[in-house]
Design a protein around this motif. Structure first.
Motif, short mmCIF file in Angstrom:
data_model
loop_
_atom_site.label_atom_id
_atom_site.label_comp_id
_atom_site.label_asym_id
_atom_site.label_seq_id
_atom_site.Cartn_x
_atom_site.Cartn_y
_atom_site.Cartn_z
N ALA A 26 0.83 -1.21 0.00
CA ALA A 26 0.00 0.00 0.00
C ALA A 26 0.87 1.26 0.00
CB ALA A 26 -0.91 -0.01 1.22
N LEU A 27 1.92 1.25 0.78
CA LEU A 27 2.83 2.41 0.83
C LEU A 27 3.50 2.63 -0.53
CD1 LEU A 27 4.51 1.93 4.33
CD2 LEU A 27 3.02 3.82 3.64
N HIS A 28 3.83 1.53 -1.19
CA HIS A 28 4.47 1.67 -2.50
C HIS A 28 3.51 2.27 -3.52
CE1 HIS A 28 6.20 0.44 -6.39
NE2 HIS A 28 7.35 0.64 -5.77
N GLU A 29 2.21 1.93 -3.42
CA GLU A 29 1.22 2.52 -4.31
C GLU A 29 1.12 4.03 -4.07
OE1 GLU A 29 -0.50 1.24 -6.79
OE2 GLU A 29 0.47 -0.72 -6.55
N ILE A 30 1.14 4.41 -2.79
CA ILE A 30 1.10 5.85 -2.46
C ILE A 30 2.35 6.55 -2.99
CG2 ILE A 30 1.06 7.52 -0.56
CD1 ILE A 30 -0.53 5.49 1.05
N ILE B 282 2.86 9.74 -5.48
CA ILE B 282 3.62 10.92 -5.08
C ILE B 282 4.70 11.27 -6.11
CG2 ILE B 282 5.30 11.76 -3.38
CD1 ILE B 282 3.65 10.36 -1.22
N VAL B 283 5.38 10.25 -6.60
CA VAL B 283 6.43 10.49 -7.61
C VAL B 283 5.83 11.12 -8.87
CG1 VAL B 283 8.07 9.36 -9.15
CG2 VAL B 283 7.96 8.71 -6.75
N LYS B 284 4.66 10.66 -9.24
CA LYS B 284 4.01 11.17 -10.45
C LYS B 284 3.65 12.65 -10.32
CE LYS B 284 0.17 10.15 -13.60
NZ LYS B 284 -1.00 9.24 -13.87
N TYR B 285 3.22 13.06 -9.11
CA TYR B 285 2.79 14.45 -8.90
C TYR B 285 3.70 15.14 -7.86
CZ TYR B 285 -1.41 12.74 -11.24
OH TYR B 285 -2.29 12.17 -12.13
N LYS B 286 4.96 14.81 -7.89
CA LYS B 286 5.90 15.29 -6.87
C LYS B 286 5.93 16.81 -6.76
CE LYS B 286 10.26 15.30 -7.76
NZ LYS B 286 11.66 14.88 -8.05
N ASP B 287 6.09 17.50 -7.87
CA ASP B 287 6.22 18.96 -7.84
C ASP B 287 4.97 19.62 -7.26
OD1 ASP B 287 8.72 18.68 -8.96
OD2 ASP B 287 8.01 18.99 -11.02
N GLU B 288 3.80 19.15 -7.70
CA GLU B 288 2.56 19.74 -7.21
C GLU B 288 2.38 19.51 -5.71
OE1 GLU B 288 2.96 17.86 -9.79
OE2 GLU B 288 1.69 18.44 -11.50
N ILE B 289 2.69 18.30 -5.25
CA ILE B 289 2.51 17.98 -3.83
C ILE B 289 3.49 18.77 -2.97
CG2 ILE B 289 2.72 16.13 -2.11
CD1 ILE B 289 1.75 14.19 -4.26
N VAL C 147 12.04 11.07 2.09
CA VAL C 147 11.48 9.77 1.70
C VAL C 147 11.75 9.50 0.21
CG1 VAL C 147 9.34 8.48 1.36
CG2 VAL C 147 9.69 9.77 3.47
N ILE C 148 11.51 10.51 -0.62
CA ILE C 148 11.72 10.35 -2.05
C ILE C 148 13.19 10.05 -2.35
CG2 ILE C 148 11.64 11.52 -4.29
CD1 ILE C 148 9.20 13.08 -3.25
#
Length: 255
Positions: A210-214, A218-225, A247-248
């Motif tokens: 589940a954490l890996h899915e999150i 996050i990686v896909k929308y890293k800049d926005e987040i 974390v990233i």
């Protein structure tokens, strides 16, 4: 029925023969009779199932029905949506209604209604699937804020419950209203609730998966987040942006 054909000698018709232009009126009358017969059967079946559909909708759209208590997460989520609407000065009640419908009834319950095999160990044949699709469509129409204009050319699955949908819509509105009047759930109570749920279902889920899915999201929308975390006051106080960046970086190294 096999009827003679000038070119091939014979021609096979299945159940209903396509009428020529000469008998067009007679063909229309025959088609109308068939549709009226099926509509009568549909109405009879609907009357048999009416109580079960009503019980289903009443159970879903009730804060405390038959001893079940509304989960804290639903109250917490709906309050969050109302807070976001206030924060962005969205006063349109239809927008708030649609947000709540999209995040729970239309995302979760419709899926369960159409696919009971996800919950129960049963086989869903094509006839059952078609019937459940009618119930699911009625459920979706009940959550909508727009008016449904129906006519003689409307599909039968919409006409079946046309008179019931206004009552179902009242149930949905009452459900959202009852939840809004309930006492607010504190962050501490919500955290305790989630911790208890995690303990109860510890062996049923793979938390690392589940954490890996999150993380993938996050990686896909890293800049926005990261940008949002930097602008939010509470996030800055908890240094969430720097923690997420760590974390990233860690995940990038380990991969």
């Amino acid at each position: 029925m096999i009827t003679p054909d000038l070119e091939s000698g014979t021609k096979l018709w299945h159940l209903v023969k396509n009428h020529d232009h000469v008998d067009q009126r007679e063909g229309d009358r025959g088609s109308k009779m068939v549709s009226e017969i099926y509509l009568t059967r549909l109405l009879a079946t609907k009357g048999t199932l009416q109580k079960f559909v009503d019980d289903l909708f009443e159970t879903i759209f009730s804060t405390a029905h038959r001893g079940s208590v509304l989960p804290l997460a639903i109250k917490y989520m709906f309050d969050f949506l109302d807070e976001q609407a206030d924060k962005h000065q969205i006063s349109d009640s239809d927008v708030r209604h649609t947000w709540k419908s999209n995040c729970l009834p239309l995302r979760f319950w419709v899926n369960v209604i159409k696919n009971p095999q996800f919950v129960f160990d049963i086989h869903k044949n094509s006839i059952t699937d078609a019937c459940l699709s009618v119930v699911a469509q009625t459920f979706m129409d009940s959550c909508s804020t727009s008016e449904h204009k129906l006519g003689k050319d409307s599909p039968s699955n919409k006409l079946l419950y046309a008179k019931d949908i206004p009552n179902y819509k009242n149930w949905v509105e009452r459900y959202y209203s009852d939840i809004s009047r309930m006492p607010a759930i504190s962050d501490q109570d919500m955290s305790a609730y989630l911790a208890e749920q995690s303990r109860l279902h510890l062996d049923q889920f793979n938390s690392m998966s589940a954490l890996h899915e999150i993380y993938s999201y996050i990686v896909k929308y890293k800049d926005e987040i990261l940008s949002v975390l930097q602008k939010d006051d509470q996030s800055r106080r908890q240094r969430l942006r720097s923690k997420l960046e760590q974390v990233i970086d860690t995940m990038a190294l380990s991969s």
